[in-house]
Design a protein around this motif. Structure first.
Motif, PDB file in Angstrom:
ATOM      1  N   HIS A  79       0.828  -1.213   0.000  1.00  0.00           N
ATOM      2  CA  HIS A  79       0.000   0.000   0.000  1.00  0.00           C
ATOM      3  C   HIS A  79       0.868   1.272   0.000  1.00  0.00           C
ATOM      4  O   HIS A  79       0.539   2.268  -0.658  1.00  0.00           O
ATOM      5  N   HIS A  83       1.166   4.539  -2.554  1.00  0.00           N
ATOM      6  CA  HIS A  83       1.161   5.984  -2.281  1.00  0.00           C
ATOM      7  C   HIS A  83       2.349   6.665  -2.977  1.00  0.00           C
ATOM      8  O   HIS A  83       2.202   7.735  -3.566  1.00  0.00           O
ATOM      9  N   ASP A 269      -6.254   7.517  -0.196  1.00  0.00           N
ATOM     10  CA  ASP A 269      -6.339   6.150  -0.724  1.00  0.00           C
ATOM     11  C   ASP A 269      -7.147   6.085  -2.021  1.00  0.00           C
ATOM     12  O   ASP A 269      -8.238   6.656  -2.107  1.00  0.00           O
TER      13      ASP A 269
HETATM   14 MG   LIG Z   1      -3.293   5.050   2.613  1.00  0.00          MG
END
Ligand SMILES: [Mg+2]
Ligand SMILES: Nc1ncnc2c1ncn2[C@@H]1O[C@H](COP(=O)(O)OP(=O)(O)OP(=O)(O)O)[C@@H](O)[C@H]1O
Length: 300
Positions: A79, A83, A269
């Motif tokens: 994850h 980003h 996100d």
């Molecule tokens: Mg995040």
């Protein structure tokens, strides 16, 4: 977001149930918007971690079922890498670059020489920058998600109204600490009357925001100097902050450093960033098939 706002933060069980309810619709909608069907897809990228285990498992199970039924590779994505490489969606960022990742759960600086050659230079020793915003908002009773609320409020405030601490700003380390700022903010708020707080709320918010941004700007450009790179990527939810964006772009111009910050929707996100990071990993042959499992803690 509404289901979590009521509780002042994300409730893991509610989040994973909501993932189950919506994942199919979200995928269908994305395919429709792209004018594609599942038969056009040549690989599936999915988040392996870090994150809430229930939500991760929903995504992984769904991705596995697509990969298995269509007989295409499944790529596990970190994850945090998502980003960082969100910056590649709108810009062709040349390597090497410094990455400042500022999200709800992480605050870290990396030296990125390639998508598979990432070195951690420093990270927060306690709270993340996003957490600091969320806590500050909660302390003054403004609710969740705090970052957006403080950002909006600060627009009409004076950043020099009160001097909150800039922890570790001059220390010779790329680590961060935001818990002292939280305590200082709480002590300040509890020491003032409601009338004073109401009258000066936007000034207080702007002063708090400036303390966070000051530290981030200072440390990130120190890393750029030390590793002698020309590019700086700032991403993660906090990079959606208006004042942060303004300060980083200004400093970049002054110091002749190319600053890349994804557009706001790509800072918080999103699935596109996982797609890009997965695409980069697919190129180097990293594929995971049906044995893939989720990791709640998973660092670069
Ligand atoms: Mg995040
Ligand atoms: N405009 C803004 N100003 C400051 N902070 C913001 C802004 N918009 C969002 N944030 C903060 O960003 C965080 C959410 O970002 P993100 O979606 O990247 O985090 P996360 O996925 O929960 O955490 P992580 O990526 O570390 O697991 C929240 O803490 C939120 O307060």
């Amino acid at each position: 977001m509404e289901i979590h706002a009521r509780y002042g933060g994300v409730v893991p069980e509610l989040a994973s149930r909501r993932h189950i309810e919506t994942v199919g619709f979200v995928v269908d909608e994305a395919l429709k918007a792209a004018g594609k069907s599942l038969d056009d897809i040549t690989a599936v990228a999915v988040t392996k971690g870090p994150g809430l285990i229930g939500s991760l498992l929903v995504g992984i199970s769904y991705a596995k079922s697509i990969a298995y039924s269509k007989n295409i590779p499944l790529v596990a994505v970190n994850h945090l890498k998502g980003h960082i490489f969100a910056a590649m969606i709108e810009n062709d960022v040349p390597y090497p670059f410094i990455s400042l990742l500022v999200s709800g759960g992480h605050t870290a600086l990396y030296l990125v020489k390639d998508h598979n050659d990432i070195t951690l230079l420093g990270a927060t020793r306690d709270d993340a920058a996003g957490e600091a915003f969320d806590n500050a908002s909660k302390i003054v009773g403004l609710g969740y998600p705090g970052g957006i609320i403080i950002d909006r409020l600060s627009k009409s405030g004076r950043a020099d109204f009160h001097k909150f601490p800039r922890a570790m700003i001059s220390k010779n380390t790329f680590d961060f600490s935001f818990s002292g700022l939280k305590t200082s903010f709480r002590n300040y708020i509890t020491g003032e009357t409601n009338e004073y707080l109401e009258k000066n709320l936007s000034d207080i918010a702007a002063s708090f925001q400036e303390a966070v941004v000051d530290v981030l700007v200072s440390k990130a450009f120190k890393a750029v100097d030390k590793y002698n790179v020309k590019g700086l990527v700032v991403s993660g939810g906090v990079a959606a902050n208006s004042r942060l964006r303004e300060r980083f772009y200004e400093a970049g111009e002054e110091k002749r450093v190319n600053v890349y910050i994804p557009s706001k929707a790509l800072c918080t996100d999103n699935a596109a960033m996982i797609g890009v990071a997965g695409y980069l990993d697919l190129g180097s042959g990293t594929t995971e098939y049906l044995t893939l499992n989720a990791l709640s803690r998973y660092y670069i």
